[in-house]
Design a protein around this motif. Structure first.
Motif, short mmCIF file in Angstrom:
data_model
loop_
_atom_site.label_atom_id
_atom_site.label_comp_id
_atom_site.label_asym_id
_atom_site.label_seq_id
_atom_site.Cartn_x
_atom_site.Cartn_y
_atom_site.Cartn_z
N ALA A 1 -64.42 -35.76 102.15
CA ALA A 1 -65.51 -36.66 102.51
C ALA A 1 -65.12 -38.10 102.20
O ALA A 1 -65.39 -39.02 102.98
CB ALA A 1 -66.79 -36.28 101.76
N LEU A 2 -64.45 -38.30 101.07
CA LEU A 2 -64.01 -39.64 100.69
C LEU A 2 -62.99 -40.17 101.70
O LEU A 2 -63.03 -41.34 102.09
CB LEU A 2 -63.42 -39.61 99.29
N LEU A 3 -62.08 -39.30 102.14
CA LEU A 3 -61.10 -39.72 103.14
C LEU A 3 -61.78 -40.14 104.43
O LEU A 3 -61.39 -41.14 105.06
CB LEU A 3 -60.12 -38.56 103.41
N THR A 4 -62.81 -39.42 104.83
CA THR A 4 -63.56 -39.78 106.03
C THR A 4 -64.23 -41.13 105.86
O THR A 4 -64.22 -41.96 106.78
CB THR A 4 -64.61 -38.70 106.35
N LEU A 5 -64.80 -41.37 104.69
CA LEU A 5 -65.43 -42.67 104.43
C LEU A 5 -64.39 -43.80 104.51
O LEU A 5 -64.66 -44.87 105.07
CB LEU A 5 -66.08 -42.67 103.04
N GLN A 6 -63.21 -43.55 103.98
CA GLN A 6 -62.17 -44.58 103.95
C GLN A 6 -61.60 -44.87 105.34
O GLN A 6 -61.08 -45.96 105.59
CB GLN A 6 -61.04 -44.16 103.00
N GLN A 7 -61.72 -43.91 106.26
CA GLN A 7 -61.15 -44.08 107.59
C GLN A 7 -62.16 -44.51 108.63
O GLN A 7 -61.79 -44.78 109.78
CB GLN A 7 -60.48 -42.76 108.03
N ALA A 8 -63.43 -44.58 108.26
CA ALA A 8 -64.48 -44.96 109.22
C ALA A 8 -64.38 -46.45 109.57
O ALA A 8 -63.76 -47.24 108.86
CB ALA A 8 -65.85 -44.64 108.64
N GLU A 9 -65.01 -46.84 110.68
CA GLU A 9 -64.92 -48.22 111.17
C GLU A 9 -65.84 -49.17 110.42
O GLU A 9 -65.55 -50.33 110.26
CB GLU A 9 -65.25 -48.26 112.67
N TRP A 10 -67.01 -48.70 110.01
CA TRP A 10 -67.99 -49.49 109.25
C TRP A 10 -68.36 -50.82 109.95
O TRP A 10 -68.18 -51.89 109.40
CB TRP A 10 -67.49 -49.75 107.82
N LYS A 11 -68.89 -50.66 111.16
CA LYS A 11 -69.32 -51.86 111.89
C LYS A 11 -70.48 -52.55 111.18
O LYS A 11 -70.70 -53.74 111.35
CB LYS A 11 -69.72 -51.48 113.32
N GLY A 12 -71.25 -51.77 110.40
CA GLY A 12 -72.35 -52.35 109.63
C GLY A 12 -71.95 -52.76 108.23
O GLY A 12 -72.80 -53.15 107.42
N ASN A 13 -70.66 -52.63 107.91
CA ASN A 13 -70.09 -53.10 106.65
C ASN A 13 -70.70 -52.43 105.42
O ASN A 13 -71.07 -51.27 105.48
CB ASN A 13 -70.18 -54.62 106.59
N VAL A 14 -70.80 -53.17 104.31
CA VAL A 14 -71.24 -52.57 103.04
C VAL A 14 -72.65 -52.01 103.17
O VAL A 14 -72.97 -50.96 102.59
CB VAL A 14 -71.18 -53.62 101.91
N ARG A 15 -73.50 -52.69 103.94
CA ARG A 15 -74.87 -52.19 104.11
C ARG A 15 -74.88 -50.81 104.77
O ARG A 15 -75.64 -49.93 104.39
CB ARG A 15 -75.67 -53.18 104.96
N GLU A 16 -74.01 -50.61 105.75
CA GLU A 16 -73.94 -49.30 106.42
C GLU A 16 -73.42 -48.24 105.45
O GLU A 16 -73.94 -47.11 105.42
CB GLU A 16 -73.04 -49.38 107.65
N LEU A 17 -72.40 -48.58 104.66
CA LEU A 17 -71.89 -47.63 103.67
C LEU A 17 -72.98 -47.25 102.68
O LEU A 17 -73.14 -46.07 102.34
CB LEU A 17 -70.69 -48.25 102.94
N ARG A 18 -73.74 -48.23 102.22
CA ARG A 18 -74.84 -47.96 101.30
C ARG A 18 -75.83 -46.98 101.91
O ARG A 18 -76.28 -46.02 101.27
CB ARG A 18 -75.53 -49.27 100.94
N ASN A 19 -76.20 -47.21 103.19
CA ASN A 19 -77.17 -46.34 103.85
C ASN A 19 -76.63 -44.92 104.01
O ASN A 19 -77.38 -43.94 103.87
CB ASN A 19 -77.54 -46.92 105.22
#
Length: 442
Positions: A342-360
């Motif tokens: 799961a952590l690897l998936t988080l690290q490889q995601a695009e995160w267009k919403g940046n830190v706010r998207e990661l938080r959500n």
């Protein structure tokens, strides 16, 4: 779950608004007139009411009183196709949380609802204490972030205006508060306002205030935010959304430290440090004629760019664990860790919403996970990212299998409530039924 009541007599608008708020994770109920709305208010609590001004059986400005008779703490946001400052002021006087013009202010609806929800939570006593901002509280060791922190620390002790740039969700509000906290103005207030959340006339009255009789409905003097922030800091978020006409007034404050309130004849003098933020390219806006070049140069005496999360992926693990700790405490759950896949998936995601998207994402995953966050707890849209595939792991981690497990887990969490499941998965109800059928989920 936050419940929002939408009152509008036009089906397309009512359905559109419902879809907008549901995509933000809220539960939407709909009513076409005052009468049906009152029945719903008598049987169900709503944190926020979005109400049209012109209804078949009443006027939204007056209907505020009826809403607050039943639910005094509910925030009422009025919507109108033809906004004017007199109606807006009367609405606020009657107890409205805000007043938005349809069409022109559509981008302000969700930010305004977010502010209203926050206020509603405070009234219910659920709000957490205000965070303590400092540069030490900013998570991340990447070189680009540390460079931004270093610049912010250097400028904090001065009084020069600061312009924070960067994509939505990169932490501009956190930086603004940290700069204020490290400044020699920290004993005075920092006042913040989102320039995209108000119409031009209401933003002008919020910033500069007005005198009694300045316009119809101005029955008493109102202090503006510049006056409230005197000797402190004012944070102008989304400065690129400010109406062109207002920009001249802001420029005068920057140059002279004074302004004239609406309806006043004398000047008000203030000593305020201005920090502004934008996710727009202001130089492009200047070329288009939407932003004053002279104001840009005054605001950007010291400019700090905040990096996107994809530019500092080494910080994702520490950010994710910090958010996990926060939401585990909030939901009173014992969550040990984040599974390596799961952590690897988080690290490889695009995160267009940046830190706010990661938080959500971490918040939503924390709701449905057991003792740790696994691939099955992550949102489906993350699993569809090509980098999230890990063919070396075999069939267990094939995308379809993971998606099926995720849907099953969310269905279990919602006790089979498909509407709530679709909301948590951020997919349409029809799409959910199609996937349930495709995966043979009983």
């Amino acid at each position: 779950m936050i419940h929002i009541l939408i009152i509008d007599d036009e089906d397309p608008i009512r359905n559109l608004l419902a879809r907008m708020v549901e995509l933000e994770g809220y539960h939407a109920s709909k009513a076409a007139d005052c009468r049906s709305a009152l029945k719903m208010l008598e049987t169900q609590h709503f944190e926020v009411v979005l109400c049209d001004v012109f209804l078949p059986d009443g006027n939204g400005v007056d209907f505020i009183f009826d809403i607050h008779k039943i639910q005094p703490d509910t925030a009422v946001i009025l919507l109108t196709a033809h906004g004017n400052i007199a109606d807006g002021v009367q609405a606020i006087k009657n107890g409205a949380f805000d007043y938005i013009t349809k069409g022109d202010d559509n981008r302000k609806i969700i930010p305004t609802i977010s502010r209203a929800v926050e206020e509603a939570e405070k009234k219910k006593g659920k709000a957490v204490p205000p965070p303590t901002y400092s540069f030490q509280s900013i998570i991340g060791q990447s070189a680009c972030l540390q460079q931004a922190i270093n610049l912010a620390q250097k400028v904090a002790q001065t009084d020069v205006p600061v312009l924070l740039t960067g994509e939505t969700g990169t932490g501009k509000e956190v930086f603004a508060h940290a700069i204020h906290a490290a400044s020699n103005r920290s004993q005075y207030p920092i006042v913040e306002i989102n320039c995209s959340a108000f119409s031009k006339d209401l933003l002008e009255s919020e910033l500069f205030g007005y005198k009694t009789g300045a316009f119809t409905g101005a029955v008493k003097d109102k202090k503006g935010l510049f006056e409230i922030a005197n000797h402190g800091t004012i944070f102008l978020d989304e400065i690129g959304e400010m109406a062109f006409e207002l920009q001249a007034r802001l420029l005068r404050v920057l140059e002279t430290g004074e302004y004239i309130k609406l309806g006043d004849t004398k000047r008000t003098q203030v000593d305020v440090r201005i920090i502004s933020a934008t996710n727009r390219h202001l130089k492009e806006e200047i070329e288009k004629g939407g932003f004053r070049e002279d104001l840009f140069f005054r605001l950007s005496v010291f400019q700090i760019h905040l990096p996107a999360l994809r530019e500092r992926k080494g910080d994702i693990e520490s950010l994710a664990r910090m958010f996990l700790q926060r939401y585990a405490a909030k939901f009173n759950k014992h969550i040990e860790d984040i599974d390596p896949d799961a952590l690897l998936t988080l690290q490889q995601a695009e995160w267009k919403g940046n830190v706010r998207e990661l938080r959500n994402v971490i918040e939503r995953s924390a709701i449905i996970c057991d003792n740790q966050i696994t691939l099955e707890d992550l949102p489906i849209e993350l699993l569809h990212h090509p980098c999230s595939r890990n063919d070396d792991k075999g069939d267990e981690f094939e995308l379809a299998a993971i998606e099926r497990k995720h849907i099953l887990k969310v269905l279990q969490h919602t006790h089979g409530n498909k509407t709530e499941t679709a909301r948590l998965l951020k997919i349409g109800l029809a799409t959910l039924y199609r996937k349930i059928d495709s995966y043979g989920i009983q």
